[in-house]
Design a protein around this motif. Structure first.
Motif, PDB file in Angstrom:
ATOM      1  N   ASN A  71       0.842  -1.199   0.000  1.00 41.16           N
ATOM      2  CA  ASN A  71       0.000   0.000   0.000  1.00 41.16           C
ATOM      3  C   ASN A  71       0.873   1.243   0.000  1.00 41.16           C
ATOM      4  N   ILE A  72       0.597   2.122  -0.926  1.00 43.99           N
ATOM      5  CA  ILE A  72       1.300   3.399  -1.016  1.00 43.99           C
ATOM      6  C   ILE A  72       0.244   4.484  -0.831  1.00 43.99           C
ATOM      7  N   ASP A  73       0.356   5.227   0.254  1.00 49.92           N
ATOM      8  CA  ASP A  73      -0.643   6.273   0.505  1.00 49.92           C
ATOM      9  C   ASP A  73       0.010   7.563   0.993  1.00 49.92           C
ATOM     10  N   HIS A  74       1.238   7.785   0.567  1.00 47.22           N
ATOM     11  CA  HIS A  74       1.975   8.982   0.966  1.00 47.22           C
ATOM     12  C   HIS A  74       1.380  10.208   0.278  1.00 47.22           C
ATOM     13  N   MET A  75       1.200  11.263   1.038  1.00 43.17           N
ATOM     14  CA  MET A  75       0.715  12.526   0.477  1.00 43.17           C
ATOM     15  C   MET A  75       1.557  13.641   1.050  1.00 43.17           C
ATOM     16  N   SER A  76       2.229  14.356   0.184  1.00 46.00           N
ATOM     17  CA  SER A  76       3.040  15.478   0.636  1.00 46.00           C
ATOM     18  C   SER A  76       2.151  16.713   0.737  1.00 46.00           C
ATOM     19  N   HIS A  77       2.252  17.410   1.854  1.00 44.82           N
ATOM     20  CA  HIS A  77       1.426  18.594   2.048  1.00 44.82           C
ATOM     21  C   HIS A  77       2.169  19.885   1.748  1.00 44.82           C
ATOM     22  N   ASP A  78       3.495  19.788   1.560  1.00 43.16           N
ATOM     23  CA  ASP A  78       4.249  21.013   1.375  1.00 43.16           C
ATOM     24  C   ASP A  78       5.220  20.965   0.206  1.00 43.16           C
ATOM     25  N   ASP A  79       5.217  19.898  -0.584  1.00 41.76           N
ATOM     26  CA  ASP A  79       6.124  19.775  -1.714  1.00 41.76           C
ATOM     27  C   ASP A  79       5.381  20.180  -2.986  1.00 41.76           C
ATOM     28  N   GLU A  80       5.742  21.313  -3.525  1.00 40.86           N
ATOM     29  CA  GLU A  80       5.034  21.863  -4.690  1.00 40.86           C
ATOM     30  C   GLU A  80       5.211  21.017  -5.950  1.00 40.86           C
ATOM     31  N   ARG A  81       6.163  20.083  -5.936  1.00 43.68           N
ATOM     32  CA  ARG A  81       6.324  19.224  -7.111  1.00 43.68           C
ATOM     33  C   ARG A  81       5.093  18.354  -7.324  1.00 43.68           C
ATOM     34  N   PHE A  82       4.307  18.131  -6.262  1.00 43.15           N
ATOM     35  CA  PHE A  82       3.098  17.312  -6.373  1.00 43.15           C
ATOM     36  C   PHE A  82       1.942  18.064  -7.035  1.00 43.15           C
ATOM     37  N   ALA A  83       2.160  19.308  -7.444  1.00 41.49           N
ATOM     38  CA  ALA A  83       1.164  20.024  -8.236  1.00 41.49           C
ATOM     39  C   ALA A  83       1.127  19.462  -9.657  1.00 41.49           C
ATOM     40  N   ASP A  84       2.189  18.752 -10.044  1.00 38.46           N
ATOM     41  CA  ASP A  84       2.261  18.104 -11.349  1.00 38.46           C
ATOM     42  C   ASP A  84       1.773  16.662 -11.191  1.00 38.46           C
ATOM     43  N   PRO A  85       0.687  16.281 -11.864  1.00 38.32           N
ATOM     44  CA  PRO A  85       0.158  14.929 -11.686  1.00 38.32           C
ATOM     45  C   PRO A  85       1.139  13.842 -12.134  1.00 38.32           C
ATOM     46  N   THR A  86       1.951  14.121 -13.143  1.00 36.56           N
ATOM     47  CA  THR A  86       2.938  13.144 -13.599  1.00 36.56           C
ATOM     48  C   THR A  86       3.964  12.866 -12.504  1.00 36.56           C
ATOM     49  N   PHE A  87       4.408  13.920 -11.828  1.00 34.15           N
ATOM     50  CA  PHE A  87       5.365  13.735 -10.735  1.00 34.15           C
ATOM     51  C   PHE A  87       4.737  12.907  -9.622  1.00 34.15           C
ATOM     52  N   ALA A  88       3.482  13.186  -9.288  1.00 32.28           N
ATOM     53  CA  ALA A  88       2.802  12.459  -8.205  1.00 32.28           C
ATOM     54  C   ALA A  88       2.693  10.970  -8.536  1.00 32.28           C
ATOM     55  N   VAL A  89       2.355  10.637  -9.781  1.00 31.42           N
ATOM     56  CA  VAL A  89       2.247   9.238 -10.197  1.00 31.42           C
ATOM     57  C   VAL A  89       3.625   8.571 -10.157  1.00 31.42           C
ATOM     58  N   ASN A  90       4.638   9.241 -10.722  1.00 24.54           N
ATOM     59  CA  ASN A  90       5.988   8.671 -10.739  1.00 24.54           C
ATOM     60  C   ASN A  90       6.511   8.438  -9.320  1.00 24.54           C
ATOM     61  N   ASP A  91       6.265   9.381  -8.417  1.00 24.30           N
ATOM     62  CA  ASP A  91       6.727   9.246  -7.040  1.00 24.30           C
ATOM     63  C   ASP A  91       6.049   8.060  -6.349  1.00 24.30           C
ATOM     64  N   ALA A  92       4.751   7.912  -6.538  1.00 28.00           N
ATOM     65  CA  ALA A  92       4.023   6.814  -5.899  1.00 28.00           C
ATOM     66  C   ALA A  92       4.526   5.462  -6.409  1.00 28.00           C
ATOM     67  N   PHE A  93       4.768   5.342  -7.710  1.00 23.99           N
ATOM     68  CA  PHE A  93       5.241   4.063  -8.235  1.00 23.99           C
ATOM     69  C   PHE A  93       6.708   3.813  -7.877  1.00 23.99           C
ATOM     70  N   ARG A  94       7.492   4.863  -7.684  1.00 25.84           N
ATOM     71  CA  ARG A  94       8.864   4.688  -7.199  1.00 25.84           C
ATOM     72  C   ARG A  94       8.834   4.072  -5.802  1.00 25.84           C
ATOM     73  N   ARG A  95       7.923   4.554  -4.973  1.00 26.52           N
ATOM     74  CA  ARG A  95       7.768   4.006  -3.626  1.00 26.52           C
ATOM     75  C   ARG A  95       7.287   2.550  -3.677  1.00 26.52           C
ATOM     76  N   ALA A  96       6.348   2.270  -4.578  1.00 23.00           N
ATOM     77  CA  ALA A  96       5.835   0.899  -4.716  1.00 23.00           C
ATOM     78  C   ALA A  96       6.947  -0.045  -5.161  1.00 23.00           C
ATOM     79  N   LYS A  97       7.763   0.393  -6.101  1.00 26.56           N
ATOM     80  CA  LYS A  97       8.868  -0.434  -6.586  1.00 26.56           C
ATOM     81  C   LYS A  97       9.840  -0.748  -5.453  1.00 26.56           C
ATOM     82  N   ARG A  98      10.139   0.251  -4.640  1.00 25.93           N
ATOM     83  CA  ARG A  98      11.064   0.049  -3.520  1.00 25.93           C
ATOM     84  C   ARG A  98      10.487  -0.947  -2.517  1.00 25.93           C
TER      85      ARG A  98
END
Length: 127
Positions: A71-98
């Protein structure tokens, strides 16, 4: 891709580009682990009329054989990079891969040895 994949969007309309990106990530995970039982991805789109947060959130639930859940349910509340949906998807799958790599390592019985003993000798001149 053989894994049953369910993608849902909360607070926004589905995006074909994000669906394709998510599909590519799932294919990569299949190559990494082998068979995945299922994969559910929830993309939370920020609401336009709220000024409090304009950040995307991506939750992933992956079921692996042997009743193993990732389960990956990380949500950043202060990282402006998550304003980009592509970055948010890539970050979540990076965590899943790890996490999947870590679980596979544990299943194999591999243990990290952070403090491996190193045998050393000192070259001292003879008196």
């Amino acid at each position: 891709m053989e894994t049953p994949l369910r993608i849902s969007y909360q607070g926004g309309t589905p995006s074909e580009a994000l669906n394709a990106l998510i599909g590519e990530h799932v294919e990569t995970l299949e190559k990494l682990h082998g068979r995945l039982t299922s994969c559910q991805v929830i993309v939370r789109v920020p609401e336009r009329h709220h000024r409090t947060s304009n950040l995307f959130s991506v939750n992933i639930h992956i079921a692996l054989p042997g009743h193993i859940d990732v389960n990956i349910d990380h949500m950043s509340h202060d990282d402006e990079r998550f304003a980009d949906p592509t970055f948010a998807v890539n970050d979540a799958f990076r965590r899943a891969k790890r996490q999947i790599k870590e679980r596979a390592r544990r299943q194999r019985g591999d243990v990290k040895n952070l403090h491996e003993r190193v045998e050393r000798t000192l070259d001292r001149p003879e008196p």
